[in-house]
Design a protein around this motif. Structure first.
Motif, PDB file in Angstrom:
ATOM      1  N   ASP A 176       0.810  -1.213   0.000  1.00  0.00           N
ATOM      2  CA  ASP A 176       0.000   0.000   0.000  1.00  0.00           C
ATOM      3  C   ASP A 176       0.849   1.272   0.000  1.00  0.00           C
ATOM      4  O   ASP A 176       0.532   2.224  -0.714  1.00  0.00           O
ATOM      5  CB  ASP A 176      -0.935   0.008   1.219  1.00  0.00           C
ATOM      6  N   ILE A 177       1.929   1.310   0.801  1.00  0.00           N
ATOM      7  CA  ILE A 177       2.703   2.546   0.943  1.00  0.00           C
ATOM      8  C   ILE A 177       4.159   2.390   0.484  1.00  0.00           C
ATOM      9  O   ILE A 177       4.687   3.270  -0.195  1.00  0.00           O
ATOM     10  CB  ILE A 177       2.656   3.072   2.386  1.00  0.00           C
ATOM     11  N   THR A 178       4.811   1.292   0.847  1.00  0.00           N
ATOM     12  CA  THR A 178       6.206   1.125   0.430  1.00  0.00           C
ATOM     13  C   THR A 178       6.347   1.219  -1.076  1.00  0.00           C
ATOM     14  O   THR A 178       7.317   1.778  -1.596  1.00  0.00           O
ATOM     15  CB  THR A 178       6.769  -0.212   0.936  1.00  0.00           C
ATOM     16  N   VAL A 179       5.362   0.702  -1.791  1.00  0.00           N
ATOM     17  CA  VAL A 179       5.411   0.741  -3.256  1.00  0.00           C
ATOM     18  C   VAL A 179       5.425   2.193  -3.751  1.00  0.00           C
ATOM     19  O   VAL A 179       6.102   2.517  -4.737  1.00  0.00           O
ATOM     20  CB  VAL A 179       4.235  -0.072  -3.848  1.00  0.00           C
ATOM     21  N   HIS A 180       4.693   3.094  -3.086  1.00  0.00           N
ATOM     22  CA  HIS A 180       4.723   4.514  -3.443  1.00  0.00           C
ATOM     23  C   HIS A 180       6.099   5.113  -3.175  1.00  0.00           C
ATOM     24  O   HIS A 180       6.623   5.903  -3.982  1.00  0.00           O
ATOM     25  CB  HIS A 180       3.680   5.294  -2.637  1.00  0.00           C
ATOM     26  N   ASP A 181       6.684   4.760  -2.041  1.00  0.00           N
ATOM     27  CA  ASP A 181       7.976   5.325  -1.694  1.00  0.00           C
ATOM     28  C   ASP A 181       9.059   4.836  -2.648  1.00  0.00           C
ATOM     29  O   ASP A 181       9.983   5.585  -2.983  1.00  0.00           O
ATOM     30  CB  ASP A 181       8.321   4.999  -0.248  1.00  0.00           C
ATOM     31  N   ALA A 182       8.929   3.581  -3.101  1.00  0.00           N
ATOM     32  CA  ALA A 182       9.877   3.080  -4.095  1.00  0.00           C
ATOM     33  C   ALA A 182       9.810   3.911  -5.365  1.00  0.00           C
ATOM     34  O   ALA A 182      10.839   4.290  -5.938  1.00  0.00           O
ATOM     35  CB  ALA A 182       9.580   1.614  -4.396  1.00  0.00           C
ATOM     36  N   ASP A 183       8.601   4.231  -5.815  1.00  0.00           N
ATOM     37  CA  ASP A 183       8.477   5.042  -7.022  1.00  0.00           C
ATOM     38  C   ASP A 183       9.020   6.444  -6.795  1.00  0.00           C
ATOM     39  O   ASP A 183       9.682   7.020  -7.675  1.00  0.00           O
ATOM     40  CB  ASP A 183       7.023   5.118  -7.465  1.00  0.00           C
ATOM     41  N   THR A 184       8.765   7.003  -5.628  1.00  0.00           N
ATOM     42  CA  THR A 184       9.210   8.368  -5.340  1.00  0.00           C
ATOM     43  C   THR A 184      10.733   8.459  -5.299  1.00  0.00           C
ATOM     44  O   THR A 184      11.328   9.388  -5.859  1.00  0.00           O
ATOM     45  CB  THR A 184       8.603   8.848  -4.016  1.00  0.00           C
ATOM     46  N   VAL A 185      11.381   7.502  -4.655  1.00  0.00           N
ATOM     47  CA  VAL A 185      12.845   7.506  -4.611  1.00  0.00           C
ATOM     48  C   VAL A 185      13.422   7.330  -6.013  1.00  0.00           C
ATOM     49  O   VAL A 185      14.370   8.020  -6.408  1.00  0.00           O
ATOM     50  CB  VAL A 185      13.362   6.414  -3.654  1.00  0.00           C
ATOM     51  N   ARG A 186      12.866   6.414  -6.791  1.00  0.00           N
ATOM     52  CA  ARG A 186      13.320   6.224  -8.178  1.00  0.00           C
ATOM     53  C   ARG A 186      13.150   7.515  -8.973  1.00  0.00           C
ATOM     54  O   ARG A 186      14.011   7.872  -9.788  1.00  0.00           O
ATOM     55  CB  ARG A 186      12.529   5.111  -8.853  1.00  0.00           C
ATOM     56  N   PHE A 187      12.050   8.210  -8.763  1.00  0.00           N
ATOM     57  CA  PHE A 187      11.768   9.457  -9.474  1.00  0.00           C
ATOM     58  C   PHE A 187      12.829  10.516  -9.166  1.00  0.00           C
ATOM     59  O   PHE A 187      13.319  11.204 -10.061  1.00  0.00           O
ATOM     60  CB  PHE A 187      10.375   9.946  -9.073  1.00  0.00           C
ATOM     61  N   HIS A 188      13.201  10.643  -7.900  1.00  0.00           N
ATOM     62  CA  HIS A 188      14.140  11.679  -7.504  1.00  0.00           C
ATOM     63  C   HIS A 188      15.586  11.348  -7.879  1.00  0.00           C
ATOM     64  O   HIS A 188      16.339  12.242  -8.285  1.00  0.00           O
ATOM     65  CB  HIS A 188      14.044  11.950  -6.010  1.00  0.00           C
ATOM     66  N   VAL A 307       6.060  -1.726 -12.557  1.00  0.00           N
ATOM     67  CA  VAL A 307       6.773  -2.985 -12.370  1.00  0.00           C
ATOM     68  C   VAL A 307       7.906  -2.808 -11.366  1.00  0.00           C
ATOM     69  O   VAL A 307       8.092  -3.615 -10.445  1.00  0.00           O
ATOM     70  CB  VAL A 307       7.329  -3.496 -13.716  1.00  0.00           C
ATOM     71  N   LYS A 308       8.675  -1.730 -11.531  1.00  0.00           N
ATOM     72  CA  LYS A 308       9.860  -1.545 -10.699  1.00  0.00           C
ATOM     73  C   LYS A 308       9.503  -1.205  -9.253  1.00  0.00           C
ATOM     74  O   LYS A 308      10.149  -1.689  -8.309  1.00  0.00           O
ATOM     75  CB  LYS A 308      10.757  -0.482 -11.315  1.00  0.00           C
ATOM     76  N   SER A 309       8.469  -0.390  -9.048  1.00  0.00           N
ATOM     77  CA  SER A 309       8.066  -0.090  -7.667  1.00  0.00           C
ATOM     78  C   SER A 309       7.547  -1.345  -6.978  1.00  0.00           C
ATOM     79  O   SER A 309       7.796  -1.561  -5.779  1.00  0.00           O
ATOM     80  CB  SER A 309       7.021   1.027  -7.645  1.00  0.00           C
ATOM     81  N   LEU A 310       6.832  -2.187  -7.721  1.00  0.00           N
ATOM     82  CA  LEU A 310       6.358  -3.456  -7.157  1.00  0.00           C
ATOM     83  C   LEU A 310       7.531  -4.359  -6.803  1.00  0.00           C
ATOM     84  O   LEU A 310       7.548  -4.979  -5.729  1.00  0.00           O
ATOM     85  CB  LEU A 310       5.438  -4.152  -8.157  1.00  0.00           C
ATOM     86  N   ALA A 311       8.528  -4.432  -7.682  1.00  0.00           N
ATOM     87  CA  ALA A 311       9.677  -5.296  -7.423  1.00  0.00           C
ATOM     88  C   ALA A 311      10.401  -4.884  -6.144  1.00  0.00           C
ATOM     89  O   ALA A 311      10.823  -5.737  -5.350  1.00  0.00           O
ATOM     90  CB  ALA A 311      10.627  -5.260  -8.615  1.00  0.00           C
ATOM     91  N   VAL A 312      10.553  -3.578  -5.936  1.00  0.00           N
ATOM     92  CA  VAL A 312      11.198  -3.106  -4.707  1.00  0.00           C
ATOM     93  C   VAL A 312      10.359  -3.491  -3.487  1.00  0.00           C
ATOM     94  O   VAL A 312      10.888  -4.001  -2.485  1.00  0.00           O
ATOM     95  CB  VAL A 312      11.417  -1.584  -4.754  1.00  0.00           C
ATOM     96  N   ALA A 313       9.054  -3.248  -3.557  1.00  0.00           N
ATOM     97  CA  ALA A 313       8.183  -3.548  -2.419  1.00  0.00           C
ATOM     98  C   ALA A 313       8.209  -5.031  -2.077  1.00  0.00           C
ATOM     99  O   ALA A 313       8.279  -5.412  -0.894  1.00  0.00           O
ATOM    100  CB  ALA A 313       6.760  -3.093  -2.721  1.00  0.00           C
ATOM    101  N   LEU A 314       8.155  -5.883  -3.082  1.00  0.00           N
ATOM    102  CA  LEU A 314       8.166  -7.326  -2.819  1.00  0.00           C
ATOM    103  C   LEU A 314       9.514  -7.772  -2.259  1.00  0.00           C
ATOM    104  O   LEU A 314       9.569  -8.675  -1.414  1.00  0.00           O
ATOM    105  CB  LEU A 314       7.836  -8.091  -4.098  1.00  0.00           C
ATOM    106  N   ALA A 315      10.597  -7.135  -2.696  1.00  0.00           N
ATOM    107  CA  ALA A 315      11.907  -7.462  -2.132  1.00  0.00           C
ATOM    108  C   ALA A 315      11.983  -7.037  -0.665  1.00  0.00           C
ATOM    109  O   ALA A 315      12.585  -7.742   0.162  1.00  0.00           O
ATOM    110  CB  ALA A 315      13.005  -6.789  -2.949  1.00  0.00           C
ATOM    111  N   VAL A 316      11.393  -5.884  -0.328  1.00  0.00           N
ATOM    112  CA  VAL A 316      11.342  -5.445   1.071  1.00  0.00           C
ATOM    113  C   VAL A 316      10.584  -6.464   1.913  1.00  0.00           C
ATOM    114  O   VAL A 316      11.039  -6.844   3.009  1.00  0.00           O
ATOM    115  CB  VAL A 316      10.698  -4.050   1.172  1.00  0.00           C
ATOM    116  N   ARG A 317       9.462  -6.928   1.418  1.00  0.00           N
ATOM    117  CA  ARG A 317       8.686  -7.916   2.192  1.00  0.00           C
ATOM    118  C   ARG A 317       9.474  -9.204   2.362  1.00  0.00           C
ATOM    119  O   ARG A 317       9.492  -9.791   3.455  1.00  0.00           O
ATOM    120  CB  ARG A 317       7.347  -8.183   1.505  1.00  0.00           C
ATOM    121  N   GLU A 318      10.136  -9.668   1.306  1.00  0.00           N
ATOM    122  CA  GLU A 318      10.895 -10.915   1.404  1.00  0.00           C
ATOM    123  C   GLU A 318      12.099 -10.752   2.338  1.00  0.00           C
ATOM    124  O   GLU A 318      12.427 -11.670   3.101  1.00  0.00           O
ATOM    125  CB  GLU A 318      11.347 -11.359   0.013  1.00  0.00           C
ATOM    126  N   ALA A 319      12.741  -9.593   2.294  1.00  0.00           N
ATOM    127  CA  ALA A 319      13.853  -9.349   3.204  1.00  0.00           C
ATOM    128  C   ALA A 319      13.386  -9.363   4.654  1.00  0.00           C
ATOM    129  O   ALA A 319      14.051  -9.910   5.534  1.00  0.00           O
ATOM    130  CB  ALA A 319      14.512  -8.014   2.871  1.00  0.00           C
TER     131      ALA A 319
END
Length: 332
Positions: A176-188, A307-319
């Protein structure tokens, strides 16, 4: 452009219907709900001509050029593929799917069909974030060293349904939220995280899903990123800090759906307020989407961004699940 809503959702009512109608000639012609009675009531409330309870019927009969998908996360993949097969442009809520592989299939299907596919990552449309990105890109901060994102909120009572109870529907603070932050960091930073470590917990709301998570990401450039997302923090506030060798940007209360907050540039000589535009985030996103349909540029966040924001979020959950660092698999 004529839109059909796949999902009679709160976000469509609160933000997207207005954004669609704000475009020249913009219309919302149909809405889909699995509950026919709810769909009919939603259509009447929002001035939508037709409601459907079957996706195939909507795609065959509704007068629409594009669809906006805002159902629960596990439904996105099949609904998007059906819309793409029907020749519709697609704006899909984040996260795009329950797996990176499914998200990649969605984006590739749209490319093969020649339709525009975008992810509804709203934050990169905010004036505050556009100003932050400009400061980073200009080099005024020097070499970027680290980023800190704090996006811990108090989940509104009205949203405390499947997000806190249903892992099968894609619930939890990470999608819900980590995926947004992944996109925001990638954007910046204009680069994709390489590796993550994380811990998560259920700290008051989560019922079978995580409601709080902290993570650290490694970027290809060596920048370190730390993030904190939660559903259980009523007093934390939100924001992002980007620290460089020559200065820093400190932004407060900018991780929102509305144009708000403050951006401060910090140098050796003191703190300087940074002005930014206060336009509607979603209206800007729709302007860029419609321009992309006309062949003029790209959406603010396209399918590969999703795709990329989802990949980051799923990696965070798996970690967090395994207690081990995870190299991010972007599926391409």
């Amino acid at each position: 452009m004529k839109w059909a809503l796949i999902g009679a959702s709160r976000i469509a009512a609160g933000h997207m219907i207005g954004a669609f109608r704000a475009q020249p000639g913009g219309e919302v012609t149909a809405v889909l709900s699995a509950d026919a009675r709810r769909g009919a009531a939603y259509a009447e409330e929002h001035g939508i001509a037709r409601s459907f309870d079957d996706l195939g019927t909507l795609l065959a009969e509704a007068d629409c050029d594009a669809v906006y998908i805002s159902t629960t996360n596990e439904k996105h993949h099949d609904q998007a593929l059906a819309a793409i097969a029907a020749g519709k442009h697609v704006l899909c809520e984040k996260p795009l799917a329950m797996s990176v592989a499914d998200a990649v299939r969605m984006v590739r299907a749209a490319e093969e069909a020649g339709v525009v596919f975008a992810t509804n990552h709203h934050l990169r449309n905010a004036g505050a974030h556009l100003a932050i990105r400009d400061l980073v890109a200009s080099g005024r901060l020097g070499r970027i060293l680290s980023v800190r994102v704090f996006h811990a909120v108090n989940l509104p009572q009205a949203l405390r349904g499947w997000r806190i109870t249903d892992a099968g529907a894609g619930g939890g603070v990470i999608p819900d939220i980590t995926v947004h932050d992944a996109d925001t960091v990638r954007f910046h930073l204009d680069e994709d995280p390489v590796e993550v470590v994380a811990q998560m917990t259920a700290s008051g709301l989560g019922q079978g899903v995580e409601d709080s998570v902290m993570s650290v990401w490694r970027m290809p450039s060596g920048v370190m990123v730390s993030t904190h997302e939660s559903f259980t923090h009523p007093f934390a506030g939100t924001g992002i800090e980007i620290h460089g060798t020559e200065g820093a940007v400190v932004a407060r209360d900018v991780m929102a759906q509305t144009p708000q907050g403050s951006v401060t540039l910090v140098y050796a000589d003191g703190r300087h307020d940074v002005p930014f535009e206060t336009h509607d985030l979603y209206e800007r996103s729709m302007r860029l989407f419609e321009a992309a349909v006309r062949g003029e540029g790209r959406p603010s966040a396209d399918g590969w961004d999703g795709v990329k924001s989802l990949a980051v979020a799923l990696a965070v959950r798996e970690a967090a699940r395994t207690g081990a660092a995870q190299t991010i698999d972007y599926g391409v």
